[in-house]
Design a protein around this motif. Structure first.
Motif: not given
Length: 109
Positions: A36-48
């Protein structure tokens, strides 16, 4: 030799951009606890960033390390998350399969 990254934590893990040069996305496998944490970080990385969102798969710590240590190249993950340290036997398996430059990052308890 390709450099691969192992992300380790007792509770949480995240990725460090690895060698996904021929693929257009970073591929991350590993711990269901860290997922769950790595998914959230990956999504933020993709957005920013200007990069595609990394693909994150929950395979379990042992399953992720098995995939990670199987070799280098497009058919193997770039990063693995684990809720424990990499075992000596896993480091040996990695080396046997040409994965010799492993960076282990401890993120938290």
């Amino acid at each position: 030799m390709l450099k691969k990254t192992l992300t380790v934590a007792a509770i949480a893990g995240v990725f460090v951009a690895g060698a996904a040069q021929a693929r257009d996305q970073i591929r991350i496998v590993g711990s269901s606890t860290v997922f769950p944490f790595s998914t959230a970080v990956a999504e933020q990385f993709g957005k920013t960033s200007s990069f595609k969102t990394p693909v994150v798969e929950s395979t379990g710590s042992g399953g992720g390390l098995k995939l990670f240590c199987a070799g280098a190249g497009d058919e193997h993950p770039d990063i693995t998350n684990a809720s424990r340290r990499i075992k000596k036997s896993e480091v040996e398996k990695c080396a046997k399969n040409g994965v010799t430059s492993i960076t282990e990052v401890k993120l938290g308890y």
